[in-house]
Design a protein around this motif. Structure first.
Motif, short mmCIF file in Angstrom:
data_model
loop_
_atom_site.label_atom_id
_atom_site.label_comp_id
_atom_site.label_asym_id
_atom_site.label_seq_id
_atom_site.Cartn_x
_atom_site.Cartn_y
_atom_site.Cartn_z
N ASP A 24 6.40 78.61 81.35
CA ASP A 24 6.59 77.48 80.45
C ASP A 24 7.98 76.88 80.69
O ASP A 24 8.98 77.58 80.67
CB ASP A 24 6.45 77.94 79.00
CG ASP A 24 6.53 76.78 78.02
OD1 ASP A 24 6.13 75.67 78.42
OD2 ASP A 24 6.98 76.97 76.89
N GLY A 25 8.03 75.58 80.88
CA GLY A 25 9.29 74.90 81.11
C GLY A 25 9.76 74.92 82.55
O GLY A 25 10.83 74.39 82.85
N TYR A 26 8.98 75.53 83.44
CA TYR A 26 9.36 75.61 84.84
C TYR A 26 9.03 74.30 85.56
O TYR A 26 8.01 73.67 85.30
CB TYR A 26 8.63 76.76 85.54
CG TYR A 26 9.44 78.02 85.64
CD1 TYR A 26 10.02 78.42 86.83
CD2 TYR A 26 9.64 78.82 84.52
CE1 TYR A 26 10.76 79.59 86.91
CE2 TYR A 26 10.38 79.98 84.59
CZ TYR A 26 10.93 80.36 85.79
OH TYR A 26 11.67 81.51 85.88
N THR A 27 9.92 73.94 86.45
CA THR A 27 9.65 72.86 87.39
C THR A 27 9.52 73.48 88.78
O THR A 27 9.91 74.64 88.98
CB THR A 27 10.78 71.82 87.38
OG1 THR A 27 12.01 72.47 87.79
CG2 THR A 27 10.95 71.21 85.99
N GLN A 28 8.99 72.73 89.71
CA GLN A 28 8.86 73.25 91.06
C GLN A 28 10.22 73.58 91.66
O GLN A 28 10.38 74.59 92.36
CB GLN A 28 8.13 72.23 91.94
CG GLN A 28 7.81 72.73 93.34
CD GLN A 28 6.83 73.88 93.32
OE1 GLN A 28 5.85 73.84 92.59
NE2 GLN A 28 7.08 74.92 94.12
N ALA A 29 11.22 72.75 91.35
CA ALA A 29 12.57 72.99 91.88
C ALA A 29 13.15 74.28 91.31
O ALA A 29 13.77 75.07 92.04
CB ALA A 29 13.48 71.81 91.54
N ARG A 30 12.93 74.51 90.02
CA ARG A 30 13.45 75.74 89.41
C ARG A 30 12.75 76.96 89.98
O ARG A 30 13.41 77.97 90.28
CB ARG A 30 13.26 75.69 87.89
CG ARG A 30 13.72 76.95 87.18
CD ARG A 30 13.41 76.89 85.70
NE ARG A 30 13.73 78.16 85.04
CZ ARG A 30 13.47 78.43 83.77
NH1 ARG A 30 12.88 77.52 83.00
NH2 ARG A 30 13.78 79.60 83.25
N TYR A 31 11.44 76.88 90.14
CA TYR A 31 10.70 78.00 90.69
C TYR A 31 11.17 78.31 92.11
O TYR A 31 11.41 79.47 92.45
CB TYR A 31 9.20 77.69 90.69
CG TYR A 31 8.36 78.76 91.35
CD1 TYR A 31 7.96 79.88 90.64
CD2 TYR A 31 7.99 78.66 92.69
CE1 TYR A 31 7.20 80.88 91.23
CE2 TYR A 31 7.22 79.65 93.30
CZ TYR A 31 6.84 80.75 92.56
OH TYR A 31 6.10 81.74 93.16
#
Length: 306
Positions: free
Chosen positions: A84-91
């Protein structure tokens, strides 16, 4: 008249078999349209009205599908909450950090041992043990760290066993049939030490190989390495506090801790009146861990010479 058969779906008064209804019926052929039959007897024929389904006649099939769907929905919900709250960049960023951590602990180190990196979790919601501790549990964890530092400073270097010897003690542990002492020797064949082990496990068919396990060396110790070791922490650490303390200790190469639950007799001898579980903590220090501590904490007044 045909003889009565066990499991015959058309039995009148449990005596005389009747003929199938004079309607258009087809024989169910899919496994999910057949009811489970206990024992070793064969499956009786299931007659399903043309264009219909046997789910109404056999609700266990429907219940099974609903249970599978419920498990699938639960898993999807947990995955959604995990990211939840993840973006592809963060992942991608956190995955890169996790892979860098794994590469660091799996790379053999030569020269003077150093304190290892902080543990980096795989992307996703942090595990329960990583949640903030209560004030009391945090204070107990901080005190345990101070006790560990004091123990590292006081224990003499002479007589400490290197990681390789600790792995061999009591026979060590085995994963997937592999002796961890052999895996460690293969990882450090050029000398030095390593914090984590990864090895290739042969597939049952063919010569293909794939990574089977990745573990830190402390997970490969046998509990026998703690024989003769005194208690480092004589008070109780919560499960989450102990896990955080364990990862902190693992940063010092080869050092490990063991959680030991006291029996009712041992609690009574110590005057502990609680009926809940009470655990103490033991520690074993490897030679590499002591050298890493000395390098990170040089004596006062020491001067480095290039």
């Amino acid at each position: 008249m045909k003889p009565k058969m066990k499991g015959d779906p058309y039995v009148v008064n449990n005596n005389i078999p009747s003929d199938p209804p004079k309607q258009k019926f087809r024989r169910a052929s899919r496994p999910d349209q057949r009811p489970p039959v206990k024992g070793r007897q064969g499956r009786p024929p299931v007659w399903v009205e043309e264009g219909g389904s046997c789910e109404d006649d056999y609700p266990m099939v429907k219940q099974k599908d609903e249970a599978a769907q419920a498990r699938s929905d639960k898993w999807k919900a947990s995955e959604k909450a995990r990211f939840d709250g993840y973006t592809q960049a963060r992942y991608d960023r956190e995955l890169e950090q996790h892979q860098a951590y794994n590469k660091d602990v799996q790379t053999p180190k030569v020269g003077t041992p150093e304190v290892g990196p902080d543990f980096v979790q795989y992307p996703g919601a942090p595990p329960k043990w990583a949640a903030p501790l209560s004030a009391g549990a945090q204070a107990a964890l901080d005190e345990a760290k101070e006790l560990f530092f004091a123990h590292l400073a006081a224990v003499p270097l002479e007589g400490l066993s290197p990681i390789r010897w600790l792995l061999e003690l009591e026979g060590g542990k085995k994963y997937a049939g592999r002796d961890m002492t052999e895996v460690y020797a293969e990882s450090t064949h050029k000398g030095g030490y390593v914090l984590g082990l990864i090895w290739l496990q042969a597939v049952s068919e063919g010569d293909k190989k794939h990574p089977a396990y990745h573990v830190v060396v402390q997970e490969c110790y046998n509990d026998g390495v703690f024989k003769g070791e005194g208690e480092l922490v004589s008070y109780h650490l919560t499960v989450n506090a102990f896990r955080q303390f364990e990862l902190f200790v693992h940063k010092y190469p080869g050092c490990a801790v063991l959680r030991v639950d006291l029996t009712d007799e041992e609690k009574a001898a110590r005057g502990i009146k609680t009926k809940a579980k009470f655990a103490v903590t033991k520690v074993v220090v490897a030679r590499e861990g002591k050298l890493a501590f000395n390098a990170a904490n040089p004596p006062a007044g020491a001067v480095d010479v290039d």
